[in-house]
Write a protein that holds these residues in place. Structure first.
Motif, PDB file in Angstrom:
ATOM      1  N   LYS A 198       0.847  -1.209   0.000  1.00 33.81           N
ATOM      2  CA  LYS A 198       0.000   0.000   0.000  1.00 33.81           C
ATOM      3  C   LYS A 198       0.875   1.249   0.000  1.00 33.81           C
ATOM      4  N   LEU A 199       1.910   1.283   0.812  1.00 36.38           N
ATOM      5  CA  LEU A 199       2.802   2.444   0.863  1.00 36.38           C
ATOM      6  C   LEU A 199       3.471   2.683  -0.491  1.00 36.38           C
ATOM      7  N   VAL A 200       3.940   1.610  -1.108  1.00 37.91           N
ATOM      8  CA  VAL A 200       4.622   1.743  -2.401  1.00 37.91           C
ATOM      9  C   VAL A 200       3.644   2.188  -3.486  1.00 37.91           C
ATOM     10  N   LEU A 201       2.442   1.627  -3.486  1.00 39.60           N
ATOM     11  CA  LEU A 201       1.437   2.049  -4.459  1.00 39.60           C
ATOM     12  C   LEU A 201       1.090   3.526  -4.284  1.00 39.60           C
ATOM     13  N   ASN A 202       0.945   3.972  -3.035  1.00 37.81           N
ATOM     14  CA  ASN A 202       0.724   5.397  -2.773  1.00 37.81           C
ATOM     15  C   ASN A 202       1.829   6.231  -3.411  1.00 37.81           C
ATOM     16  N   MET A 203       3.060   5.806  -3.210  1.00 36.47           N
ATOM     17  CA  MET A 203       4.208   6.549  -3.730  1.00 36.47           C
ATOM     18  C   MET A 203       4.200   6.601  -5.255  1.00 36.47           C
ATOM     19  N   ILE A 204       3.932   5.450  -5.870  1.00 43.64           N
ATOM     20  CA  ILE A 204       3.975   5.380  -7.335  1.00 43.64           C
ATOM     21  C   ILE A 204       2.895   6.262  -7.950  1.00 43.64           C
ATOM     22  N   SER A 205       1.641   6.051  -7.556  1.00 46.75           N
ATOM     23  CA  SER A 205       0.549   6.788  -8.204  1.00 46.75           C
ATOM     24  C   SER A 205       0.622   8.276  -7.887  1.00 46.75           C
ATOM     25  N   THR A 206       0.968   8.626  -6.659  1.00 46.04           N
ATOM     26  CA  THR A 206       1.045  10.047  -6.299  1.00 46.04           C
ATOM     27  C   THR A 206       2.172  10.734  -7.053  1.00 46.04           C
ATOM     28  N   SER A 207       3.346  10.106  -7.099  1.00 48.16           N
ATOM     29  CA  SER A 207       4.473  10.696  -7.821  1.00 48.16           C
ATOM     30  C   SER A 207       4.170  10.846  -9.303  1.00 48.16           C
ATOM     31  N   VAL A 208       3.560   9.820  -9.886  1.00 49.85           N
ATOM     32  CA  VAL A 208       3.206   9.871 -11.309  1.00 49.85           C
ATOM     33  C   VAL A 208       2.233  11.014 -11.575  1.00 49.85           C
ATOM     34  N   MET A 209       1.199  11.132 -10.742  1.00 49.69           N
ATOM     35  CA  MET A 209       0.195  12.171 -10.963  1.00 49.69           C
ATOM     36  C   MET A 209       0.784  13.570 -10.789  1.00 49.69           C
ATOM     37  N   ILE A 210       1.663  13.737  -9.827  1.00 46.82           N
ATOM     38  CA  ILE A 210       2.320  15.038  -9.651  1.00 46.82           C
ATOM     39  C   ILE A 210       3.136  15.375 -10.889  1.00 46.82           C
ATOM     40  N   LYS A 211       3.900  14.411 -11.382  1.00 42.13           N
ATOM     41  CA  LYS A 211       4.744  14.648 -12.557  1.00 42.13           C
ATOM     42  C   LYS A 211       3.922  14.830 -13.834  1.00 42.13           C
ATOM     43  N   LEU A 212       2.680  14.351 -13.834  1.00 41.56           N
ATOM     44  CA  LEU A 212       1.792  14.572 -14.975  1.00 41.56           C
ATOM     45  C   LEU A 212       1.053  15.904 -14.861  1.00 41.56           C
ATOM     46  N   GLY A 213       1.354  16.664 -13.803  1.00 37.63           N
ATOM     47  CA  GLY A 213       0.788  18.003 -13.661  1.00 37.63           C
ATOM     48  C   GLY A 213      -0.563  18.053 -12.985  1.00 37.63           C
ATOM     49  N   LYS A 214      -0.907  17.005 -12.226  1.00 33.64           N
ATOM     50  CA  LYS A 214      -2.228  16.943 -11.611  1.00 33.64           C
ATOM     51  C   LYS A 214      -2.279  17.586 -10.221  1.00 33.64           C
ATOM     52  N   VAL A 215      -1.164  18.135  -9.768  1.00 36.28           N
ATOM     53  CA  VAL A 215      -1.095  18.832  -8.481  1.00 36.28           C
ATOM     54  C   VAL A 215      -0.456  20.194  -8.725  1.00 36.28           C
ATOM     55  N   LYS A 216      -0.999  21.221  -8.068  1.00 34.76           N
ATOM     56  CA  LYS A 216      -0.400  22.555  -8.143  1.00 34.76           C
ATOM     57  C   LYS A 216      -0.056  22.999  -6.733  1.00 34.76           C
ATOM     58  N   GLY A 217       1.223  23.320  -6.511  1.00 33.27           N
ATOM     59  CA  GLY A 217       1.676  23.582  -5.147  1.00 33.27           C
ATOM     60  C   GLY A 217       1.609  22.287  -4.368  1.00 33.27           C
ATOM     61  N   ASN A 218       0.650  22.199  -3.473  1.00 28.04           N
ATOM     62  CA  ASN A 218       0.404  20.919  -2.787  1.00 28.04           C
ATOM     63  C   ASN A 218      -1.075  20.556  -2.823  1.00 28.04           C
ATOM     64  N   LYS A 219      -1.779  21.113  -3.796  1.00 27.92           N
ATOM     65  CA  LYS A 219      -3.233  20.978  -3.850  1.00 27.92           C
ATOM     66  C   LYS A 219      -3.702  20.074  -4.996  1.00 27.92           C
ATOM     67  N   MET A 220      -4.812  19.341  -4.731  1.00 29.83           N
ATOM     68  CA  MET A 220      -5.442  18.475  -5.736  1.00 29.83           C
ATOM     69  C   MET A 220      -6.379  19.331  -6.585  1.00 29.83           C
ATOM     70  N   VAL A 221      -5.820  20.108  -7.488  1.00 30.94           N
ATOM     71  CA  VAL A 221      -6.607  21.124  -8.189  1.00 30.94           C
ATOM     72  C   VAL A 221      -7.546  20.544  -9.250  1.00 30.94           C
ATOM     73  N   ASP A 222      -7.411  19.262  -9.572  1.00 34.81           N
ATOM     74  CA  ASP A 222      -8.281  18.635 -10.568  1.00 34.81           C
ATOM     75  C   ASP A 222      -9.247  17.631  -9.958  1.00 34.81           C
ATOM     76  N   MET A 223      -9.352  17.601  -8.619  1.00 31.61           N
ATOM     77  CA  MET A 223     -10.190  16.592  -7.962  1.00 31.61           C
ATOM     78  C   MET A 223     -11.645  16.732  -8.385  1.00 31.61           C
ATOM     79  N   GLN A 224     -12.352  15.598  -8.366  1.00 32.30           N
ATOM     80  CA  GLN A 224     -13.773  15.591  -8.698  1.00 32.30           C
ATOM     81  C   GLN A 224     -14.580  16.138  -7.516  1.00 32.30           C
ATOM     82  N   LEU A 225     -15.592  16.928  -7.826  1.00 32.53           N
ATOM     83  CA  LEU A 225     -16.417  17.552  -6.787  1.00 32.53           C
ATOM     84  C   LEU A 225     -17.601  16.638  -6.477  1.00 32.53           C
TER      85      LEU A 225
END
Length: 271
Positions: A198-225
């Motif tokens: 679980k820890l490794v999966l968190n790291m992989i998906s979070t790092s990938v999404m950040i590098k794909l531009g899905k986070v700005k600063g430290n915020k989930m700016v594209d999250m579903q409402l």
């Protein structure tokens, strides 16, 4: 082969322990997991660094696993769309035995080495896709067979396992081996091994999404409402970014559909 995940627990006579002793000893063992993950950071880094450019070129990320490992992959994949606003078919979790196996064990599902690739093909695949096999033991035929087929198709392959020198790691192009040692209950890999995965999966998906531009600063700016809590969170993000009062920030969020779009609209209006 003799495996660490199946080796005898450091503790015995568990049924004679008090509840307090059981909890304290499990907690003691759990504290070793992040230290084991830390030793694997270079392997995780290499895997993430290889996945990102593939996904930038239109690739997807598949997780394949059986039992606990398969469920953890599905959990990680299912949380990417609401968290990062990505399509549901960008990160895909597949479990041996199909969706029935999420809740109930499916007999012998993990023993078929050909089934995982058949399951992947239901989604179609392209040369930029990546496949990560998850198996605490590193011996699961379903997962090993899936990675072999992925390699033959020219896809990027990685794995997450909790035994060193496993058959799965030998097949994966970019293996991640997190050796957490014997489980508190011998062989119960839903415990420390599952926590490590679980820890490794968190790291992989979070790092990938950040590098794909899905986070700005430290915020989930594209999250579903998708609920009021997330609307309120998005409103606060817009207030922080723009200085707007709460009522106006919420109005813009609902109008534009995401924090990113609302802030972009605000910035465009200032020009």
């Amino acid at each position: 082969m003799s495996t660490t995940t199946e080796s005898s627990s450091f503790y015995d006579n568990l049924e004679q322990m008090s509840i307090s002793e059981l909890l304290a000893n499990m907690n003691k063992e759990d504290q070793t997991v992040p230290l084991a993950v830390a030793k694997s950071l270079p392997q995780i880094e290499r895997l993430v660094a290889a996945i990102v450019p593939k996904m930038e070129q239109g690739g997807r990320l598949f997780y394949i696993g059986a039992g606990t490992s398969g469920r953890l992959g599905i959990l990680d994949a299912s949380e990417c769309p609401p968290t990062y606003g990505v399509p549901h078919d960008l990160v895909i979790g597949i479990i041996a035995g199909g969706d029935t196996a999420i809740r109930k064990a499916v007999e012998n599902a993990e023993d078929d080495p050909a089934q995982a690739w058949e399951d992947i093909q239901k989604f179609g695949f392209n040369e930029n896709d990546s496949v990560i096999g998850i198996a605490a033991s590193g011996t699961t035929p379903y997962v090993i067979g899936g990675l072999k087929a992925a390699n033959e198709a020219g896809l990027l392959s990685g794995c997450i396992t909790c035994n060193a020198g496993s058959p799965l790691a030998a097949v994966a192009q970019l293996p991640v081996e997190v050796v957490v040692g014997p489980e508190f209950v011998t062989g119960s890999t839903r415990m420390k091994s599952g926590t490590a995965q679980k820890l490794v999966l968190n790291m992989i998906s979070t790092s990938v999404m950040i590098k794909l531009g899905k986070v700005k600063g430290n915020k989930m700016v594209d999250m579903q409402l998708s609920n009021e809590k997330l609307v309120n969170r998005g409103t606060r993000m817009i207030m922080d970014a723009t200085g707007l009062p709460a009522e106006k920030a919420k109005e813009m969020l609902l109008e534009h559909g995401s924090v990113r779009a609302a802030v972009n609209a605000f910035e465009a209006g200032k020009k």
